[in-house]
Design a protein around this motif. Structure first.
Motif, PDB file in Angstrom:
ATOM      1  N   VAL A  48      41.374  50.066  45.883  1.00 27.47           N
ATOM      2  CA  VAL A  48      41.964  50.036  47.235  1.00 27.47           C
ATOM      3  C   VAL A  48      43.114  49.029  47.279  1.00 27.47           C
ATOM      4  CG1 VAL A  48      41.508  49.334  49.627  1.00 27.47           C
ATOM      5  CG2 VAL A  48      39.891  50.823  48.439  1.00 27.47           C
ATOM      6  N   SER A  49      42.934  47.874  46.620  1.00 29.75           N
ATOM      7  CA  SER A  49      43.969  46.829  46.654  1.00 29.75           C
ATOM      8  C   SER A  49      45.053  47.072  45.614  1.00 29.75           C
ATOM      9  CB  SER A  49      43.345  45.455  46.392  1.00 29.75           C
ATOM     10  OG  SER A  49      42.256  45.262  47.236  1.00 29.75           O
ATOM     11  N   LYS A  56      33.591  41.522  37.290  1.00 29.38           N
ATOM     12  CA  LYS A  56      33.994  41.985  35.957  1.00 29.38           C
ATOM     13  C   LYS A  56      33.568  40.946  34.908  1.00 29.38           C
ATOM     14  CE  LYS A  56      38.166  44.099  36.973  1.00 29.38           C
ATOM     15  NZ  LYS A  56      39.611  44.140  36.859  1.00 29.38           N
ATOM     16  N   THR A  80      27.710  67.260  54.165  1.00 30.48           N
ATOM     17  CA  THR A  80      28.289  66.295  55.110  1.00 30.48           C
ATOM     18  C   THR A  80      29.780  66.063  54.879  1.00 30.48           C
ATOM     19  OG1 THR A  80      27.711  64.467  53.648  1.00 30.48           O
ATOM     20  CG2 THR A  80      26.121  64.998  55.382  1.00 30.48           C
ATOM     21  N   ILE A 139      26.915  41.887  29.170  1.00 28.97           N
ATOM     22  CA  ILE A 139      26.924  42.563  27.858  1.00 28.97           C
ATOM     23  C   ILE A 139      26.517  41.578  26.758  1.00 28.97           C
ATOM     24  CG2 ILE A 139      28.440  43.597  26.099  1.00 28.97           C
ATOM     25  CD1 ILE A 139      29.883  45.040  28.366  1.00 28.97           C
ATOM     26  N   ILE A 179      32.511  48.144  43.202  1.00 32.36           N
ATOM     27  CA  ILE A 179      33.510  47.096  42.966  1.00 32.36           C
ATOM     28  C   ILE A 179      34.806  47.740  42.454  1.00 32.36           C
ATOM     29  CG2 ILE A 179      33.990  44.982  41.644  1.00 32.36           C
ATOM     30  CD1 ILE A 179      31.803  44.765  43.830  1.00 32.36           C
ATOM     31  N   GLY A 218      29.990  41.082  34.409  1.00 29.06           N
ATOM     32  CA  GLY A 218      29.650  42.238  33.585  1.00 29.06           C
ATOM     33  C   GLY A 218      29.799  41.944  32.105  1.00 29.06           C
ATOM     34  N   VAL A 219      30.877  41.229  31.755  1.00 27.50           N
ATOM     35  CA  VAL A 219      31.113  40.875  30.349  1.00 27.50           C
ATOM     36  C   VAL A 219      29.991  39.947  29.863  1.00 27.50           C
ATOM     37  CG1 VAL A 219      32.673  39.666  28.770  1.00 27.50           C
ATOM     38  CG2 VAL A 219      33.603  41.216  30.483  1.00 27.50           C
ATOM     39  N   ARG A 225      33.870  55.141  54.213  1.00 27.88           N
ATOM     40  CA  ARG A 225      34.743  54.039  54.644  1.00 27.88           C
ATOM     41  C   ARG A 225      36.207  54.256  54.247  1.00 27.88           C
ATOM     42  NH1 ARG A 225      34.543  47.649  53.055  1.00 27.88           N
ATOM     43  NH2 ARG A 225      36.342  47.133  54.301  1.00 27.88           N
ATOM     44  N   TYR A 227      25.140  65.843  50.416  1.00 25.16           N
ATOM     45  CA  TYR A 227      26.430  65.151  50.522  1.00 25.16           C
ATOM     46  C   TYR A 227      27.595  66.141  50.560  1.00 25.16           C
ATOM     47  CZ  TYR A 227      23.525  61.177  49.326  1.00 25.16           C
ATOM     48  OH  TYR A 227      22.538  60.242  49.323  1.00 25.16           O
ATOM     49  N   PRO A 262      33.319  46.711  32.177  1.00 30.53           N
ATOM     50  CA  PRO A 262      31.959  46.543  32.714  1.00 30.53           C
ATOM     51  C   PRO A 262      32.005  46.224  34.207  1.00 30.53           C
ATOM     52  CG  PRO A 262      32.571  44.617  31.451  1.00 30.53           C
ATOM     53  CD  PRO A 262      33.701  45.588  31.313  1.00 30.53           C
ATOM     54  N   GLY A 295      46.077  47.306  38.545  1.00 29.19           N
ATOM     55  CA  GLY A 295      45.490  46.011  38.215  1.00 29.19           C
ATOM     56  C   GLY A 295      43.998  46.099  37.938  1.00 29.19           C
ATOM     57  N   THR A 296      43.325  47.043  38.579  1.00 24.01           N
ATOM     58  CA  THR A 296      41.873  47.174  38.382  1.00 24.01           C
ATOM     59  C   THR A 296      41.551  47.507  36.936  1.00 24.01           C
ATOM     60  OG1 THR A 296      41.693  47.981  40.631  1.00 24.01           O
ATOM     61  CG2 THR A 296      39.819  48.415  39.211  1.00 24.01           C
ATOM     62  N   GLN A 301      26.526  57.256  43.021  1.00 25.87           N
ATOM     63  CA  GLN A 301      26.028  57.147  44.392  1.00 25.87           C
ATOM     64  C   GLN A 301      26.872  56.184  45.252  1.00 25.87           C
ATOM     65  OE1 GLN A 301      23.433  59.058  45.627  1.00 25.87           O
ATOM     66  NE2 GLN A 301      24.057  58.268  47.609  1.00 25.87           N
ATOM     67  N   LYS A 318      38.399  40.506  48.267  1.00 23.86           N
ATOM     68  CA  LYS A 318      37.960  41.710  47.555  1.00 23.86           C
ATOM     69  C   LYS A 318      38.321  41.601  46.070  1.00 23.86           C
ATOM     70  CE  LYS A 318      39.749  44.655  50.605  1.00 23.86           C
ATOM     71  NZ  LYS A 318      40.174  45.810  51.358  1.00 23.86           N
ATOM     72  N   LYS A 367      43.835  47.169  34.357  1.00 23.75           N
ATOM     73  CA  LYS A 367      44.675  46.384  33.437  1.00 23.75           C
ATOM     74  C   LYS A 367      45.438  47.278  32.450  1.00 23.75           C
ATOM     75  CE  LYS A 367      42.833  42.381  34.829  1.00 23.75           C
ATOM     76  NZ  LYS A 367      43.326  42.045  36.126  1.00 23.75           N
ATOM     77  N   ARG A 405      17.104  65.103  52.489  1.00 23.82           N
ATOM     78  CA  ARG A 405      17.680  64.176  53.479  1.00 23.82           C
ATOM     79  C   ARG A 405      16.621  63.210  53.995  1.00 23.82           C
ATOM     80  NH1 ARG A 405      22.517  66.415  56.607  1.00 23.82           N
ATOM     81  NH2 ARG A 405      23.243  67.967  55.148  1.00 23.82           N
ATOM     82  N   TYR A 430      37.032  51.382  28.990  1.00 21.48           N
ATOM     83  CA  TYR A 430      35.798  51.000  29.686  1.00 21.48           C
ATOM     84  C   TYR A 430      35.895  49.559  30.158  1.00 21.48           C
ATOM     85  CZ  TYR A 430      30.945  49.362  29.999  1.00 21.48           C
ATOM     86  OH  TYR A 430      29.783  48.787  30.416  1.00 21.48           O
ATOM     87  N   ASP A 462      28.662  56.847  48.945  1.00 21.04           N
ATOM     88  CA  ASP A 462      28.434  56.005  50.129  1.00 21.04           C
ATOM     89  C   ASP A 462      29.754  55.458  50.682  1.00 21.04           C
ATOM     90  OD1 ASP A 462      25.786  56.471  49.645  1.00 21.04           O
ATOM     91  OD2 ASP A 462      25.402  54.554  48.672  1.00 21.04           O
ATOM     92  N   PHE A 520      36.716  48.945  45.435  1.00 18.43           N
ATOM     93  CA  PHE A 520      37.373  47.832  46.141  1.00 18.43           C
ATOM     94  C   PHE A 520      38.642  47.403  45.408  1.00 18.43           C
ATOM     95  CE2 PHE A 520      33.440  47.111  48.575  1.00 18.43           C
ATOM     96  CZ  PHE A 520      34.012  46.894  49.818  1.00 18.43           C
ATOM     97  N   GLY A 521      38.551  47.377  44.069  1.00 12.13           N
ATOM     98  CA  GLY A 521      39.727  47.030  43.273  1.00 12.13           C
ATOM     99  C   GLY A 521      40.822  48.069  43.428  1.00 12.13           C
ATOM    100  N   ALA A 524      35.879  41.377  42.913  1.00 13.46           N
ATOM    101  CA  ALA A 524      36.029  42.389  41.852  1.00 13.46           C
ATOM    102  C   ALA A 524      36.223  41.709  40.496  1.00 13.46           C
ATOM    103  CB  ALA A 524      37.200  43.306  42.175  1.00 13.46           C
TER     104      ALA A 524
END
Lengths: 279, 204
Positions: A146-147, B40, A213, B47, A140, B43-44, A190, A210, A135, A151-152, A182, B32, A154, B176, A133, A186, A143-144, B36
């Motif tokens: 995608v790059s 993070k 679509t 918490i 986000i 987020g920590v 993209r 959804y 947080p 690494g997103t 959600q 980005k 770890k 919708r 897990y 969305d 996005f992580g 990101a």
């Protein structure tokens, strides 16, 4: 006071008892008399077909975002889907997105499945990976991914060979009973990833637009969706993967009939009173 | 300055975030990753604030006897789980795991299951065909429910088809409309925050 008057003021505890019995009785062995075959809906079949279309070594990302609250409805789907992926020898990454509470439940379930003789040769870090897990919100997270997918989260392992970015993930499956996923719906427009969901029956109708679509490529709806998936995998691979969802359908049918009966009775009382000139 | 600096940060972050949608290149790729990683960390910290808030709330409940015994029980259970998890680990077979699977999971599942009882009671008392609209709603709901249970399909194979049509056409169309309305509201709110017109998130 006549019978209808008594029924109108029926103690809610009697209703609770009737509902309780309608759920419990079909779960008793030998009493599951309301058992009927299920056919797969197009939404559930779509998820099954995507996994069927994958090759050995392809990658699936599961966002396990439910707490034990929704265990009865969602865990059977997770089990059936995960077994299907293992049968297809697809790499599975399990991330416990919204739910630090769901993490022990998910990890224990994976451990139990991997102890089955047909999967006992598979290894964590090679064939599947629990990604714990972090947080981080789903948008986000995307996005992580995608790059830099690895690494997103770890994490390290042989399983990451050939999995560099989101483009290398063949399906993202979100399992939740809330609005957690959600942003993933969305952002699908993209980044054009394949995204499917397994949701509780009460939230299912929210996601049908959804699916229409194409933002969702598959949708499993509640206990029924899980039972459909168990049936699809069991039939295709000639194995007995019928689990708690299939067992629960008898209970689901009986409890629905009880609710129909209560609605019908409530309406009879209402029309009788209206005919008499009461409210 | 307490208000202006957060608004300025919000404006800069929004401009950078939106630029990323329109421009490509290493700078925006790094941006980005920067966002990101930053979120993070946020987020920590979130918490940590949550843990502090729970501790603070329960401290005051115990101190001023506001449901004191529930608060004591709640804090004791939290510390018991932390103690068990830190001393013996969280793997299966440990006391933490045993508590989680035999106490926590049944409690949570029970809470959700209560919904079925309330729905049955509410349906009995309130779900009546008092008007044409409510009669249509009642018929549609029964058809959808019949379509969802295997018995409906066994009775007549067209029941699931009708149920599916109700969900795919009228229900989906209404949903919708709600989604569109919601997103238009979100865009309006976003523009207001962007220009500093909306300050309710800053407790203004």
């Amino acid at each position: 006071m006549n019978v209808l008057e008594k029924l109108k003021n029926l103690d809610r505890r009697i209703i609770y008892l009737l509902v309780f019995l309608s759920i419990i009785i079909p779960l008793i062995p030998g009493f599951d008399f309301l058992k009927f075959p299920v056919s797969a809906s197009k939404e559930t079949k779509a998820i099954f077909d995507i996994i069927e279309g994958l090759d050995e070594g392809d990658a699936v990302h599961i966002d396990f975002a439910f707490t034990p609250t929704q265990k009865a409805e969602l865990l059977p789907f997770f089990e059936a889907f995960y077994k299907h992926c293992m049968l297809k020898k697809v790499k599975v990454f399990i991330y416990y997105g919204a739910s630090v509470n769901g993490m022990p439940l998910g990890k224990e379930t994976v451990k139990r499945i991997m102890q089955r003789p047909e999967f006992s040769h598979m290894e964590e870090g090679v064939d599947y990976l629990n990604m714990e897990y972090i947080p981080i919100q789903p948008d986000i997270q995307i996005f992580g991914m995608v790059s830099d997918y690895k690494g997103t989260f770890k994490k390290q392992g042989k399983i990451f060979d050939g999995v560099e970015t989101l483009d290398d993930i063949d399906l993202i499956l979100g399992i939740s009973g809330s609005k957690w996923h959600q942003p993933l719906i969305d952002m699908q427009i993209r980044f054009h990833y394949k995204f499917a969901m397994a949701v509780t029956a009460v939230t299912g109708p929210d996601y049908i637009p959804y699916f229409q679509t194409g933002q969702l490529c598959g949708l499993s709806n509640g206990l029924r969706g899980a039972a459909e998936y168990e049936m699809l995998v069991s039939k295709k691979y000639d194995v007995d993967y019928y689990g708690t969802a299939t067992k629960g359908l008898s209970s689901l049918t009986f409890s629905h009939l009880m609710i129909f009966g209560l609605i019908f009775l409530g309406n009879i009382i209402y029309f009788y009173e209206r005919k008499k000139g009461g409210k | 300055m307490k208000k202006e600096i957060p608004i300025l940060f919000g404006l800069i972050a929004a401009i950078l975030w939106y630029s990323e949608f329109f421009f490509a290149g290493m700078f925006f790729d790094n941006l980005k990753v920067f966002f990101a990683s930053g979120l993070k960390i946020a987020g920590v910290v979130g918490i940590m604030i949550g843990v502090y808030s729970v501790a603070r709330q329960n401290y005051f409940k115990i101190k001023y006897n506001n449901e004191r015994y529930y608060a004591i029980l709640r804090v004791s259970m939290i510390f018991l789980m932390i103690f068990l998890g830190s001393q013996r680990g969280m793997a299966s077979g440990t006391p933490f795991s045993s508590m989680f699977f035999n106490v926590y999971i049944p409690f949570q599942a029970t809470t959700f299951a209560l919904l079925a009882f309330y729905i049955a009671s509410a349906a009995y008392r309130s779900f009546k065909a008092k008007s044409l609209e409510s009669a249509v709603l009642l018929t549609a709901s029964i058809l959808v429910m019949m379509g969802k249970i295997p018995l409906g399909e066994a009775m007549w194979d067209k029941i699931p088809v009708i149920g599916e049509w109700i969900m795919d056409a009228p229900s989906s169309a209404g949903r919708r409309a709600i989604i569109f309305g919601g997103y238009l509201g979100m865009i309006t709110m976003m523009i207001r925050i962007f220009f500093g017109l909306e300050r309710s998130h800053l407790s203004d």
